[in-house]
Enzyme design. Structure first.
Site, PDB file in Angstrom:
ATOM      1  N   HIS A   1       0.820  -1.221   0.000  1.00  0.00           N
ATOM      2  CA  HIS A   1       0.000   0.000   0.000  1.00  0.00           C
ATOM      3  C   HIS A   1       0.855   1.274   0.000  1.00  0.00           C
ATOM      4  CE1 HIS A   1       0.516  -0.139   4.496  1.00  0.00           C
ATOM      5  NE2 HIS A   1       0.520   1.171   4.343  1.00  0.00           N
TER       6      HIS A   1
ATOM      7  N   ASP B   1      -0.095  -7.520   1.341  1.00  0.00           N
ATOM      8  CA  ASP B   1       0.424  -6.158   1.535  1.00  0.00           C
ATOM      9  C   ASP B   1       1.950  -6.127   1.491  1.00  0.00           C
ATOM     10  OD1 ASP B   1       0.220  -3.419   1.844  1.00  0.00           O
ATOM     11  OD2 ASP B   1       0.127  -3.500   4.035  1.00  0.00           O
TER      12      ASP B   1
ATOM     13  N   GLY C   1       3.667   6.579   7.958  1.00  0.00           N
ATOM     14  CA  GLY C   1       5.055   6.651   7.504  1.00  0.00           C
ATOM     15  C   GLY C   1       5.902   5.497   8.003  1.00  0.00           C
ATOM     16  N   ASN C   2       5.437   4.829   9.061  1.00  0.00           N
ATOM     17  CA  ASN C   2       6.141   3.649   9.561  1.00  0.00           C
ATOM     18  C   ASN C   2       5.905   2.421   8.688  1.00  0.00           C
ATOM     19  OD1 ASN C   2       6.064   4.982  12.631  1.00  0.00           O
ATOM     20  ND2 ASN C   2       7.732   3.549  12.287  1.00  0.00           N
ATOM     21  N   SER C   3       4.831   2.435   7.886  1.00  0.00           N
ATOM     22  CA  SER C   3       4.494   1.259   7.078  1.00  0.00           C
ATOM     23  C   SER C   3       5.668   0.842   6.194  1.00  0.00           C
ATOM     24  CB  SER C   3       3.277   1.553   6.195  1.00  0.00           C
ATOM     25  OG  SER C   3       2.118   1.642   6.972  1.00  0.00           O
TER      26      SER C   3
END
Length: 241
Positions: free
Chosen positions: A97, A127, A201-203
């Site tokens: 994503h 994902d 933003g950590n994804s």
């Protein structure tokens, strides 16, 4: 005379109350006493983090942080981890994503060098996405060995790019669940749950144990005003597969 008698009686009562209050004040003051002097001599304070890090969290961070990258696209930002580095190309794993539908994928490394990657494989259901970049000599993440096992409640660190502007930030927490069934975007996923602070933003950033080994890829959190410390990560076994 009657008025005088009443006044004397009231005066006598007031004096008695006043004496009682004074007695209580003296008693309380006497009970508290004075603070004893500190007779111990304190030595100079020493910073335990000077030189080689001996703290477990610092040591794990030192092993992992160079393997985490910042990902910037036209639509937003995220994080990724360096999976492998070969003679011609290096490969980065992130969340699907983060790069879905993006044409330009900018990678910023720990040393602030910048490059551009292309998508070579992605799966919306899990994902996960793999990026390729023309750069060599990078430091891949430390992968768990066959004997590595996760334990409920064990300490972990998350490294990523929270809010899209705080690159390679480190947060700590524990594993709250080793297998949590979560529905994200209509897809059911089996994820790790952690109390480590994760934000937008950590994804795609890494979730590491205190040996600096990758145990998961941060991909979601519950974001509500009444919720604290519920983040999720794709387990290493899913990423490896």
């Amino acid at each position: 005379m009657r008025h005088v008698s009443i006044l004397l009686t009231v005066f006598s009562i007031l004096m008695s109350v006043g004496s009682f209050l004074m007695y209580r004040q003296e008693t309380i003051h006497h009970t508290l006493g004075s603070k004893p002097a500190n007779r111990e001599t304190l030595g100079p304070w020493v910073n335990p983090f000077e030189g080689v890090p001996t703290d477990a969290y610092a040591a794990a961070t030192a092993k992992a942080i160079d393997s985490v990258v910042i990902i910037t696209t036209e639509g937003g930002s995220g994080s990724g981890v360096i999976w492998a580095s070969g003679d011609s190309y290096s490969y980065i794993v992130t969340c699907y994503h983060v790069i879905e539908g993006e044409k330009e994928i900018k990678i910023t490394f720990q040393n602030e060098e910048v490059g551009y990657a292309e998508l070579v494989g992605g799966d919306a259901k899990t994902d996960l996405a793999v990026l390729q970049i023309e750069k060599t000599g990078l430091r891949p993440i430390v992968l768990p060995n066959e004997k590595s096992e996760m334990a409920l409640g064990q300490a972990v660190i998350a490294i990523g790019n929270p809010l899209g502007v705080l690159g390679n930030s480190v947060s700590d927490g524990i594993l709250s669940s080793l297998a949590r069934n979560v529905s994200i975007g209509g897809s059911s996923m089996r994820l790790l749950q952690t109390t480590a602070a994760v934000n937008h933003g950590n994804s795609g950033g890494g979730l590491f144990d205190l040996n600096g080994q990758l145990i998961g890829l941060v991909n979601a959190k519950i974001s509500e005003t009444s919720v604290e410390g519920i983040g999720f990560a794709i387990p290493y076994d899913t990423i490896k597969t």
